[in-house]
Design an enzyme around this catalytic site. Structure first.
Site, PDB file in Angstrom:
ATOM      1  CB  SER A 110      29.798 -13.673 -18.554  1.00 41.76           C
ATOM      2  OG  SER A 110      30.818 -14.619 -18.326  1.00 41.76           O
ATOM      3  CE  LYS A 163      29.824 -17.394 -20.980  1.00 45.98           C
ATOM      4  NZ  LYS A 163      30.925 -16.667 -20.414  1.00 45.98           N
TER       5      LYS A 163
END
Lengths: 243, 132
Positions: A110, A163
């Site tokens: 991701s 993230k």
């Protein structure tokens, strides 16, 4: 220790007080004892000048000209030292990784291309990316837009997620799939992965509390050809800082 | 400490021992008193009691001062429902919703100061029930 000093001194005094005839008789009786019993009697003393018993020796002890008892004591001392060093080193390592800096393996794609995926097989353990997470930012919980952070997952508190912070408390975020604008609540932040197609982030589970953040990733330290600093970058047109 | 955990802890503050081991093993029971970071301000620690773990339905009084209406809510995965013991003056999950378990730093199991009150803190769901 006291026994060592007493034994050698006691024996000469005993032989000295007796007459010669009796001394010879005592020595003769001793010499008739089995050699293993003799070594048991004298094993309290650790002087290397005594002859080692042939029955209790191991081959290693023979090679080092030591008695087996001395070898045992050396091994125990070494083991004790090793255990002490391991415990001290482990505690220091834990303290450092808790307060200053720790190493983060990156799983999943991701955050491609910032981090390449770390495969989960044992042989592939070293071929994925390892990041360096610094913990100094946790003192005041002050982050900037574009910081890459490590935080505990909302759904499973034992897993950590990497993230990028897109929105800080008080910002207005435009959610891309729906035509709505959200205000990031107090004490929370909006995170997104760099690879928007496969990333599960605040677009699915909403803003996350800042208290879940465990560190900020500043560098990639493995593999060697990818060692570099992780840059801060913010996608344009998504965030408005106006109140 | 404020009044949100009366009568378990008093108004001017007690000294307690925090047990951090259960957070590593992942064992959190209903009725535990926990120390956690506030979801509204990460620099603040708050002390509350766990009333619901993930997957459970929790019923709570919406506005205890004015009415008896209750609401029932399901605690999502990975979250817990916390409430202060003194619900009339407590800012807890009734205001900010279920909190993720990652915010919990430890469970409080014993009170150290003041010495006349020293002792273990029971882990029970209703703190106003007399212990038999």
């Amino acid at each position: 220790m006291r026994r060592k000093e007493l034994n050698p001194s006691r024996r000469p005094s005993r032989t000295r007080t007796r007459t010669d005839g009796q001394t010879h008789a005592r020595l003769g009786a001793r010499a008739r004892l089995h050699p293993s019993l003799l070594s048991c009697c004298t094993s309290h003393s650790r002087t290397a000048s005594r002859k080692p018993s042939p029955i209790l020796l191991s081959p290693l002890a023979i090679g080092l000209h030591l008695s087996s008892r001395e070898l045992e004591m050396m091994a125990i001392t070494y083991l004790r030292q090793l255990i002490k060093n391991t415990v001290v080193g482990g505690t220091i390592g834990l303290a450092i990784s808790d307060r200053y800096v720790s190493i983060v393996p990156v799983h999943g794609s991701s955050m491609h291309p910032t981090f390449k995926e770390c495969p989960t097989t044992f042989s592939g353990l070293l071929s994925g990316d390892l990041g360096l997470a610094e913990k100094a930012c946790l003192r005041r919980y002050e982050f900037s837009h574009g910081d890459v952070v490590v935080f505990r997952s909302l759904h499973d508190h034992r897993r950590t997620v990497v993230k990028r912070i897109i929105g800080l408390p008080g910002d207005w975020i435009q959610v891309p799939d729906k035509a709505e604008i959200l205000k990031v609540p107090e004490g929370h932040c909006w995170v997104e992965g760099d690879n928007l197609g496969v990333s599960l982030d605040s677009r699915s589970y909403g803003p996350i509390p800042l208290g879940l953040i465990r560190g900020r990733v500043t560098h990639v330290i493995w593999p060697p050809h990818r060692i570099r600093q992780v840059e801060r970058k913010v996608p344009e047109g998504r965030v408005s800082l106006l109140d | 400490m404020g009044p949100s955990m009366l009568p378990t802890f008093n108004l001017t503050g007690d000294l307690v021992a925090v047990n951090k081991v259960p957070t590593w093993w992942g064992q959190l029971n209903k009725g535990d008193v926990v120390l956690m970071r506030s979801p509204e301000n990460p620099r603040k620690h708050i002390v509350k009691r766990v009333l619901g773990v993930e997957g459970e339905m929790v019923t709570y009084l919406v506005d205890p001062a004015n009415s008896n209406t209750t609401k029932t809510v399901m605690v999502p995965e990975g979250h817990i429902w916390v409430q202060g013991d003194y619900i009339h003056s407590s800012n807890d999950s009734r205001n900010f919703g279920p909190v993720p378990r990652g915010l919990v730093e430890g469970t409080i199991f014993c009170r150290i100061w003041p010495p006349e009150n020293m002792g273990l803190i029971e882990s029970k769901v209703n703190p106003y029930e007399p212990t038999n």
